[in-house]
Design a protein around this motif. Structure first.
Motif, PDB file in Angstrom:
ATOM      1  N   PRO A 155      45.595  51.016  42.836  1.00  0.00           N
ATOM      2  CA  PRO A 155      44.362  51.498  43.493  1.00  0.00           C
ATOM      3  C   PRO A 155      43.110  51.265  42.647  1.00  0.00           C
ATOM      4  O   PRO A 155      42.438  52.197  42.231  1.00  0.00           O
ATOM      5  N   CYS A 156      42.787  50.014  42.419  1.00  0.00           N
ATOM      6  CA  CYS A 156      41.669  49.658  41.534  1.00  0.00           C
ATOM      7  C   CYS A 156      40.322  49.811  42.233  1.00  0.00           C
ATOM      8  O   CYS A 156      40.222  49.696  43.458  1.00  0.00           O
ATOM      9  N   SER A 157      39.293  50.033  41.422  1.00  0.00           N
ATOM     10  CA  SER A 157      37.954  50.177  41.997  1.00  0.00           C
ATOM     11  C   SER A 157      37.523  48.896  42.702  1.00  0.00           C
ATOM     12  O   SER A 157      36.872  48.950  43.750  1.00  0.00           O
ATOM     13  N   SER A 212      38.499  42.162  35.581  1.00  0.00           N
ATOM     14  CA  SER A 212      39.472  42.711  36.519  1.00  0.00           C
ATOM     15  C   SER A 212      40.885  42.561  35.964  1.00  0.00           C
ATOM     16  O   SER A 212      41.164  41.657  35.193  1.00  0.00           O
ATOM     17  N   CYS A 213      41.774  43.456  36.373  1.00  0.00           N
ATOM     18  CA  CYS A 213      43.165  43.389  35.907  1.00  0.00           C
ATOM     19  C   CYS A 213      43.871  42.230  36.608  1.00  0.00           C
ATOM     20  O   CYS A 213      43.358  41.653  37.574  1.00  0.00           O
ATOM     21  N   ASP A 214      45.058  41.894  36.149  1.00  0.00           N
ATOM     22  CA  ASP A 214      45.786  40.754  36.712  1.00  0.00           C
ATOM     23  C   ASP A 214      46.008  40.914  38.217  1.00  0.00           C
ATOM     24  O   ASP A 214      45.871  39.962  38.974  1.00  0.00           O
ATOM     25  N   GLY A 215      46.367  42.136  38.621  1.00  0.00           N
ATOM     26  CA  GLY A 215      46.591  42.380  40.042  1.00  0.00           C
ATOM     27  C   GLY A 215      45.341  42.111  40.869  1.00  0.00           C
ATOM     28  O   GLY A 215      45.408  41.555  41.966  1.00  0.00           O
ATOM     29  N   CYS A 216      44.179  42.481  40.334  1.00  0.00           N
ATOM     30  CA  CYS A 216      42.926  42.228  41.045  1.00  0.00           C
ATOM     31  C   CYS A 216      42.563  40.747  41.020  1.00  0.00           C
ATOM     32  O   CYS A 216      42.099  40.199  42.023  1.00  0.00           O
ATOM     33  N   GLU A 217      42.766  40.110  39.877  1.00  0.00           N
ATOM     34  CA  GLU A 217      42.479  38.678  39.793  1.00  0.00           C
ATOM     35  C   GLU A 217      43.233  37.915  40.883  1.00  0.00           C
ATOM     36  O   GLU A 217      42.726  36.951  41.452  1.00  0.00           O
ATOM     37  N   ALA A 218      44.452  38.370  41.183  1.00  0.00           N
ATOM     38  CA  ALA A 218      45.258  37.710  42.213  1.00  0.00           C
ATOM     39  C   ALA A 218      44.854  38.138  43.622  1.00  0.00           C
ATOM     40  O   ALA A 218      44.953  37.355  44.571  1.00  0.00           O
ATOM     41  N   ARG A 219      44.395  39.386  43.767  1.00  0.00           N
ATOM     42  CA  ARG A 219      44.089  39.896  45.116  1.00  0.00           C
ATOM     43  C   ARG A 219      42.689  39.528  45.587  1.00  0.00           C
ATOM     44  O   ARG A 219      42.456  39.295  46.779  1.00  0.00           O
ATOM     45  N   ILE A 220      41.742  39.496  44.631  1.00  0.00           N
ATOM     46  CA  ILE A 220      40.337  39.258  45.001  1.00  0.00           C
ATOM     47  C   ILE A 220      40.144  37.967  45.818  1.00  0.00           C
ATOM     48  O   ILE A 220      39.430  37.982  46.825  1.00  0.00           O
TER      49      ILE A 220
HETATM   50 ZN    ZN Z   1      42.605  45.951  39.089  1.00  0.00          ZN
END
Ligand code: ZN
Ligand code: ZN
Length: 235
Positions: A155-157, A212-220
């Motif tokens: 649940p990232c910002s 951004s974290c790895d999960g965000c880098e992939a989701r963005i």
């Molecule tokens: Zn993140």
């Protein structure tokens, strides 16, 4: 004397969230800076940071540090994020904090003293999908993310900001800009802050800015794709 190469100036002055314009988009499978008849297919080929947004999130952090209420949870560690966009000629200003608590960390009172578009900032706290399916792009279109993304439900910002924008289902004629900045809040008694500290300081222009974290880098990349359905290529 051997010639010494002059030191290259750091050209990468702007932190990017979710890769570069030269990457291939995982949603529509076009390179993100591809043009059709001189016009970019993607309204947002890159999601960049900005100095003005860093000042906003820095002010929020200062306000949180002063907040006696947060002393009740001095071990708090979370990510703060702010986003600004101008879409179809209208401007949007969003803020969010990471976490799954019903009560977001950042309250309206923590926006005091912001000099950049004061009074315009609105909270984004959408629910994060429970798996990789059924996400929303910033344009408000359904998208399924890659099945192999680590931390896809985190649940990232950054996710709250982009999903929050998508949930507005804006009239999407043109994108002038979309920018985002993030920062880590680390409470004075936080013990397990190490995992957050690794997100510090990768921004070339401000050591307090978080990437951004790895999960965000992939989701963005999925979420910022605003290419209309008839342009989407099947892989
Ligand atoms: Zn993140
Ligand atoms: Zn795309």
């Amino acid at each position: 004397m051997p010639k010494t190469k002059p030191r290259k100036p750091d050209a990468d002055v702007n932190l990017r969230h979710g890769g570069h314009a030269t990457d291939t988009c995982p949603r529509c499978h076009h390179v993100r800076n591809k043009k059709d008849q001189g016009k970019l297919l993607h309204g947002i080929p890159e999601l960049t940071d900005s100095a003005k947004l860093r000042s906003v999130v820095g002010q929020i952090k200062d306000n949180l540090m002063q907040d006696k209420g947060l002393v009740g949870d001095p071990a708090a560690v979370f990510m703060m994020g702010v986003l600004e966009a101008r879409i179809s000629g209208r401007e949007y200003y969003l803020f969010a904090s990471s976490g799954r608590t019903a009560e977001p960390w950042i309250k309206p009172k923590h926006l005091d003293g912001i000099t950049y578009h004061p009074g315009k900032w609105t909270p984004a706290n959408p629910a994060i999908p429970a798996n990789n399916r059924g996400w929303l792009t910033v344009r408000g279109e359904k998208v399924d993310l890659g099945a192999d993304i680590q931390g896809v439900t985190r649940p990232c910002s950054a996710m709250k900001l982009l999903l929050g924008l998508g949930a507005m289902h804006l009239d999407w004629k043109s994108v002038d800009y979309l920018r985002m900045s993030e920062m880590v809040y680390v409470g004075p008694k936080a013990e397990d802050a190490k995992q957050m500290r690794v997100w510090h300081g990768r921004g070339a222009t401000n050591s307090w800015t978080a990437h951004s974290c790895d999960g965000c880098e992939a989701r963005i990349p999925y979420l910022i794709c605003d290419v209309p359905p008839h342009w989407i290529e099947n892989p």
